[in-house]
Design a protein around this motif. Structure first.
Motif, short mmCIF file in Angstrom:
data_model
loop_
_atom_site.label_atom_id
_atom_site.label_comp_id
_atom_site.label_asym_id
_atom_site.label_seq_id
_atom_site.Cartn_x
_atom_site.Cartn_y
_atom_site.Cartn_z
N LYS A 5 -6.74 -20.27 -0.85
CA LYS A 5 -5.97 -19.04 -0.99
C LYS A 5 -4.89 -19.04 0.09
CE LYS A 5 -8.58 -17.12 -4.22
NZ LYS A 5 -8.08 -16.85 -5.59
N ILE A 6 -3.81 -18.34 -0.16
CA ILE A 6 -2.73 -18.21 0.83
C ILE A 6 -2.67 -16.75 1.30
CG2 ILE A 6 -0.26 -18.39 1.29
CD1 ILE A 6 -0.10 -20.53 -0.86
N LEU A 7 -2.77 -16.57 2.61
CA LEU A 7 -2.57 -15.25 3.23
C LEU A 7 -1.23 -15.27 3.94
CD1 LEU A 7 -3.41 -12.45 4.28
CD2 LEU A 7 -4.65 -13.61 6.13
N PHE A 8 -0.33 -14.36 3.55
CA PHE A 8 1.01 -14.32 4.12
C PHE A 8 1.17 -13.05 4.96
CE2 PHE A 8 5.55 -13.74 4.39
CZ PHE A 8 6.09 -15.01 4.37
N LEU A 9 1.52 -13.24 6.24
CA LEU A 9 1.76 -12.11 7.15
C LEU A 9 3.27 -11.85 7.23
CD1 LEU A 9 -0.64 -10.73 8.70
CD2 LEU A 9 -1.15 -13.04 7.91
N ASP A 10 3.65 -10.59 7.01
CA ASP A 10 5.06 -10.24 6.98
C ASP A 10 5.29 -8.97 7.78
OD1 ASP A 10 7.72 -10.34 6.35
OD2 ASP A 10 7.46 -10.18 4.18
N ALA A 11 6.55 -8.69 8.07
CA ALA A 11 6.95 -7.45 8.73
C ALA A 11 8.46 -7.30 8.53
CB ALA A 11 6.61 -7.47 10.21
N ALA A 12 8.95 -6.09 8.68
CA ALA A 12 10.38 -5.83 8.54
C ALA A 12 11.17 -6.60 9.61
CB ALA A 12 10.65 -4.34 8.65
N ASP A 13 12.38 -6.99 9.27
CA ASP A 13 13.20 -7.78 10.19
C ASP A 13 13.38 -7.10 11.54
OD1 ASP A 13 13.38 -9.54 8.13
OD2 ASP A 13 15.55 -9.41 7.85
N PHE A 14 13.65 -5.80 11.51
CA PHE A 14 13.90 -5.11 12.79
C PHE A 14 12.62 -5.06 13.63
CE2 PHE A 14 12.23 -1.54 10.38
CZ PHE A 14 11.59 -0.76 11.33
N VAL A 15 11.46 -4.98 12.98
CA VAL A 15 10.20 -4.99 13.70
C VAL A 15 9.97 -6.34 14.35
CG1 VAL A 15 7.69 -4.81 13.47
CG2 VAL A 15 9.17 -3.22 12.23
N LEU A 16 10.22 -7.42 13.60
CA LEU A 16 10.05 -8.76 14.16
C LEU A 16 10.97 -8.98 15.35
CD1 LEU A 16 9.89 -10.76 10.80
CD2 LEU A 16 7.98 -10.13 12.28
N SER A 17 12.23 -8.56 15.21
CA SER A 17 13.18 -8.71 16.32
C SER A 17 12.72 -7.95 17.55
CB SER A 17 14.57 -8.24 15.88
OG SER A 17 15.08 -9.04 14.83
N ASN A 18 12.26 -6.73 17.34
CA ASN A 18 11.80 -5.91 18.48
C ASN A 18 10.58 -6.53 19.16
OD1 ASN A 18 13.79 -3.99 18.14
ND2 ASN A 18 12.52 -2.63 16.88
N ARG A 19 9.69 -7.12 18.37
CA ARG A 19 8.50 -7.73 18.96
C ARG A 19 8.88 -8.92 19.84
NH1 ARG A 19 4.46 -7.57 13.64
NH2 ARG A 19 4.06 -5.32 13.71
N PHE A 20 9.84 -9.72 19.39
CA PHE A 20 10.27 -10.86 20.21
C PHE A 20 10.98 -10.37 21.48
CE2 PHE A 20 9.57 -13.54 16.48
CZ PHE A 20 9.08 -14.69 17.08
#
Length: 286
Positions: free
Chosen positions: A84-99
């Motif tokens: 099975k494939i589990l894909f983790l995603d998030a909104a672009d602005f959230v990803l940028s803020n986390r980095f």
């Protein structure tokens, strides 16, 4: 064998997801090259003690090697190796803020002269075909770590409460309180079988000792309140994303009263469908 390929956007929470999967019994490997996935699948399946649940993380950190992911998945399918494939995603602005908050470097940042926003867009485009083939997609944009763990548990256990492993431990205060304890209950206030000659050399696992300990109204009151308290608190621990809980019950020597109550609590938890273990730490000590 249940085999899960975990992938997704950088910063979307794959590390937390794999930790949650470890907590519910998966054997996990992080950052595996895609071309090794079929070999690893076969290795786990043919081991002397085959793994029942395996999860591997592969993502854009592998650079050009990540492009071989579909070939590896096709090989698994051709050789009838389920996955099975589990894909983790998030909104672009959230990803940028986390980095930005963690001051970590995006794996593709060098491709755009350090531009984080462009790196996120490129990664999303590269991963689009994988996302479309995913069996499970979790958007972590507004999930807390505890909520992510609950989602993982509900996907792979069917019930988030199953993710909590409860360890019931009996001990003797004369030998010290278990250092890993989350909850400690002192039952030295209960009548002590140690002073009954025919019970002195028995333990709380023996029926005569259990009957003696449980005959008293004081014990019945403690047991009733203890079980009620634990039953009330366990969902609260689950909501907080706790994966392990050690409940330690102590008496003077750790052979009679604490053993009886720890075993009783363990039996109650198992009957209620909880994941639990029991350990009588000091039962054999003199």
């Amino acid at each position: 064998m249940e085999f899960v390929v975990v992938t997704g956007m950088s910063g979307a929470g794959k590390s937390r997801a794999i930790s949650a999967m470890e907590d519910i019994g998966f054997y996990c490997v992080d950052n595996i090259p895609p071309q090794l996935i079929p070999t690893f699948h076969q290795l786990c399946r043919s081991a002397k003690q085959p793994f029942s649940r395996v999860a591997v993380v592969t993502d854009i950190r592998g650079g050009d090697m990540f492009n071989t992911l579909f070939d590896s998945l096709e090989q698994l399918r051709n050789e009838r190796m389920d996955y099975k494939i589990l894909f983790l995603d998030a909104a672009d602005f959230v990803l940028s803020n986390r980095f930005k908050e963690t001051r970590r470097k995006h794996p593709l940042a060098d491709s755009y002269m350090g531009s984080l926003e462009q790196a996120v867009k490129l990664e999303r485009e590269v991963l689009r075909p994988v996302r479309e083939r995913a069996d499970f997609i979790i958007d972590t944009s507004f999930l807390s770590p505890a909520q992510l763990k609950e989602r993982i548990s509900s996907l792979f256990l069917g019930n988030a409460s199953d993710a909590l492993m409860i360890h019931c431990v009996s001990f003797g205060f004369k030998y010290g309180v278990p250092a890993e304890s989350d909850l400690v209950f002192d039952v030295r206030c209960l009548p002590n079988p140690f002073y009954v000659e025919e019970l002195k050399n028995l333990t709380g696992l023996d029926e005569p000792v259990r009957s003696y300990v449980m005959r008293w109204e004081q014990t019945k009151g403690v047991v009733q309140r203890l079980i009620s308290l634990i039953d009330y608190m366990l969902p609260l621990y689950c909501d907080e994303g706790k994966s392990q809980l050690m409940i330690s019950i102590g008496c003077t020597g750790g052979k009679h009263r604490s053993v009886t109550l720890a075993q009783l609590l363990y039996n109650h938890l198992v009957e209620a469908g909880r994941r639990a273990s029991v350990n009588h730490r000091d039962i054999r000590k003199l």
